[in-house]
Design a protein around this motif. Structure first.
Motif: not given
Length: 528
Positions: A404-418, A442-455
Motif C-alpha cells: 500500500t502506497v500513499s502520497d498524502r501530506g508532506q511525505r509519502a508512506s508505504a507498507q509492504v508485506e513479503l 520499506a522493502l529495504s527494511a523488510a529484506t535487510d538489503v541496502e541498495l543505492t539507486l543509480e538509475s
C-alpha cells in the motif's frame, strides 16, 4: 631523431584538437562547473593529449575568470585559450586572464551571417569588417597566438565570409575558425566551403583553418571530418559531445574516426585514445549528465554484444563485429551480454569460462533454464549462471504479498508485506520523499538489503488493454552493480518487483560469500 614513418609511406597529417568542454560544453543546460571542477577536468584533458584547451569566457563571469587563472597557473604544456567578443573591454578582460599562461591564445569572434548582422549586431558589412580588423589587432598586441571565429559562418555569404577572414589574417590572426554555429550545413557543403576559403583568401596558406560544428541535425562529427577533407587542420570539439542545444562535435567520435579510417583521411591526432573512456566518465561525474548507453566509443553498449549471431561471430573472430578494440579507447574488454537474444554458443562459452563443462544433454537442460530466466530479467550475470547451475535460481527468495502506497501530506508512506525465503510473512512500513522512495525504503527494511539507486526508468510495454508497466533499475549493493526488471499493470508494483529481483540476487551472492568464508575458516582450523 629518426623518422618513425617507413620509407614510401606518407605520414598522416596532424590535426589539432581544440577542446571547448570547459567553455561551449559547459554552456549545455545543467552542465555548469565550478572553477575547481574545471581544474580537475583540465588536468584530464592535458593527460588526454589535447592541443588547445579553451578554459572559458572571462568577460562573462568572475567564475570563468577564476577558472582561467587557476588552470593557467597549473597547466604549462597545452595551449590555453579564452573566448572574447570583438569588443575592446572583452579583449582586455581576456588578456588579463591569460597573463600567467605559458602558452596563451586569445580567441575573438564576431557574427557574420545576414541574420546575425541585422538582428543581433545591427551592424553593416563595413562595420563588421572594421570591428574584425581592429579587435584582432588589439588581441595581437597582447599575445602572438590569436584565433578568429566567424559566428554563424556557414550561413554567411561566401564572398563576404572570405572578405572578413582576409581582414582577420591581415590584422594578425594565426588560426581561422569557421563555425557551423546552428548545425545547419551538410558534409558536402562544409568540404567545399573550406576548400574555397583556403584557395581564395589572401594569406590563407599561412594560417591554420579550424572547424567548430554543432549537432542540431546530428552531423557535427561528419561535418568536422568533411572540413578536414577540405583543408581544416584544427577541430573544435567537446568530451561526450556536450554543448549548446544538441551539443558539439564529440571528440571521442572524431578522434576514433580518424584513427580507424586513417587510410581514408590520411590524418591523425595526438590524443592518447586509451584515456577517452576515463575522461568521458570523469566529465559525466563532474556535471551529473550520464552518457547514453548506445553512445559511440564511450557508451556502455559500445562494445557489448547480446545477439546470438553476433556473439557467435565474435567468438570466432572479434573482427566480425568490432572495428576497433575496446582496450584502445579505455574499456577493459568487449562484453558478451547474456540475455534473451543470446544463443547456445555464448551461453556455453560463458559456462566454460566459469568452470562448468557440460555434456550435450546437460547443456540443453541448462540452456532451457537460462532462457526461462531471461524472461524474468533482462541481463543474466555470472552470479545468476552459478545459481542456475546449483539449482537455486528459482529458490524461494522474498516475494511480494501486498503493498500500500500513499502520497498524502508532506511525505509519502508505504507498507509492504513479503513472504521470506522460509515462507514467513514480514511486514514493514517507511516514509519517503515520494511514493517510490517510500516503497524502496520499506522493502529495504523488510529484506535487510541496502541498495543505492543509480538509475530508475518506467515505461509502457504493449498497446491498449494489453499494456503493462515495466520498471528498470540500476543499483549498487556494496561494490557490486545490479540491474533488475519488473513488469505489472501497475508501475509501482512493477518497481517493487524489480527491486525484489535485485535484492534476491544480492542475498544469494551474500549467502555464497558466507559459505565460502565458512569453508575457508574450517580449512584454516583443520590446518592448525
Amino acid at each position: 631523431m629518426n623518422d618513425p614513418t617507413p620509407a614510401g609511406v606518407v605520414a598522416p597529417t596532424p590535426i589539432r584538437i581544440f577542446d571547448t568542454t570547459l567553455r561551449d560544453g559547459e554552456q549545455s543546460p545543467g552542465c555548469s562547473m565550478t572553477p575547481q571542477q574545471k581544474v580537475v577536468m583540465a588536468r584530464a584533458l592535458a593527460e588526454l593529449g589535447v592541443d588547445v584547451i579553451e578554459t572559458g569566457f572571462p568577460a562573462s563571469s568572475e567564475s570563468d575568470r577564476e577558472a582561467a587563472r587557476l588552470i593557467a597557473r597549473e597547466l604549462r604544456a597545452p595551449t590555453l585559450a579564452v573566448l572574447s567578443r570583438c569588443l575592446p573591454a572583452d579583449i582586455e578582460a581576456s588578456a588579463r586572464a591569460l597573463e600567467i599562461a605559458a602558452n596563451p591564445r586569445l580567441h575573438v569572434f564576431i557574427s557574420t551571417s545576414p541574420l546575425h548582422r541585422e538582428h543581433k549586431l545591427r551592424m553593416s558589412k563595413a562595420q563588421v569588417l572594421e570591428a574584425t580588423a581592429a579587435c584582432v589587432a588589439q588581441a595581437r598586441r597582447h599575445v602572438d597566438d590569436v584565433e578568429f571565429s566567424t559566428e554563424d559562418g556557414t550561413r554567411t555569404e561566401r564572398e563576404f565570409l572570405a572578405e572578413v577572414i582576409g581582414a582577420a589574417i591581415a590584422a594578425g590572426a594565426t588560426t581561422i575558425n569557421v563555425p557551423d554555429t546552428l548545425g545547419y550545413t551538410t558534409p558536402d557543403e562544409m568540404r567545399a566551403l573550406f576548400a574555397f576559403l583556403i584557395e581564395t583568401v589572401p594569406g590563407a596558406r599561412g594560417v591554420v583553418f579550424s572547424a567548430h560544428c554543432h549537432d542540431d541535425l546530428g552531423l557535427a562529427v561528419a561535418n568536422s571530418l568533411a572540413a578536414i577533407e577540405g583543408g581544416a587542420r584544427q577541430v573544435e570539439c567537446t568530451v561526450n559531445g556536450i554543448g549548446e542545444r544538441a551539443g558539439n562535435c564529440a571528440m571521442e567520435e572524431l578522434v576514433m574516426a580518424l584513427k580507424v579510417r586513417g587510410a581514408w583521411y590520411g590524418a591523425d591526432t595526438g590524443i592518447d585514445t586509451r584515456r577517452l573512456v576515463p575522461t568521458s566518465q570523469l566529465l559525466s561525474r563532474l556535471v551529473g549528465m550520464p552518457v547514453q548507453r548506445n553512445k559511440a566509443v564511450v557508451g556502455a553498449n559500445a562494445f557489448a554484444h547480446e545477439s546470438g549471431i553476433h556473439q557467435h561471430g565474435m567468438l570466432r573472430h572479434r573482427g566480425t563485429y568490432e572495428i576497433m578494440h575496446p582496450e584502445d579507447v579505455g574499456w577493459p574488454d568487449s562484453k558478451m551480454v547474456l540475455g534473451r537474444h543470446s544463443g547456445r554458443a555464448a551461453f556455453s562459452h560463458r559456462l566454460r569460462a566459469l568452470g562448468y563443462a557440460l555434456e550435450d544433454a546437460q547443456l540443453e537442460q541448462a540452456f532451457a533454464g537460462f532462457k526461462a530466466l531471461c524472461e524474468r530479467q533482462r541481463v543474466v550475470e555470472d552470479r545468476d549462471l552459478e545459481a542456475l547451475m546449483h539449482g537455486d535460481v528459482n529458490g524461494e527468495g522474498f516475494r511480494l504479498a501486498s503493498m500500500t502506497v500513499s502520497d498524502r501530506g508532506q511525505r509519502a508512506s508505504a507498507q509492504v508485506e513479503l513472504s521470506d525465503p522460509d515462507g514467513r510473512r514480514v511486514a514493514e512500513s517507511a516514509l519517503g520523499d515520494g511514493p517510490v522512495d517510500a516503497l524502496f525504503a520499506a522493502l529495504s527494511a523488510a529484506t535487510d538489503v541496502e541498495l543505492t539507486l543509480e538509475s530508475y526508468q518506467v515505461h509502457s510495454v504493449g498497446i491498449g488493454a494489453d499494456a503493462r508497466g515495466e520498471a528498470n533499475l540500476s543499483v549498487r549493493c556494496g561494490d557490486t552493480a545490479y540491474e533488475g526488471t519488473g513488469t505489472s499493470r501497475d508501475v509501482i508494483e512493477a518497481s517493487a518487483l524489480a527491486w525484489l529481483d535485485i535484492a534476491n540476487r544480492a542475498l544469494r551472492a551474500r549467502g555464497k560469500r558466507n559459505e565460502e568464508r565458512e569453508t575457508r575458516e574450517k580449512l584454516a582450523a583443520l590446518s592448525h
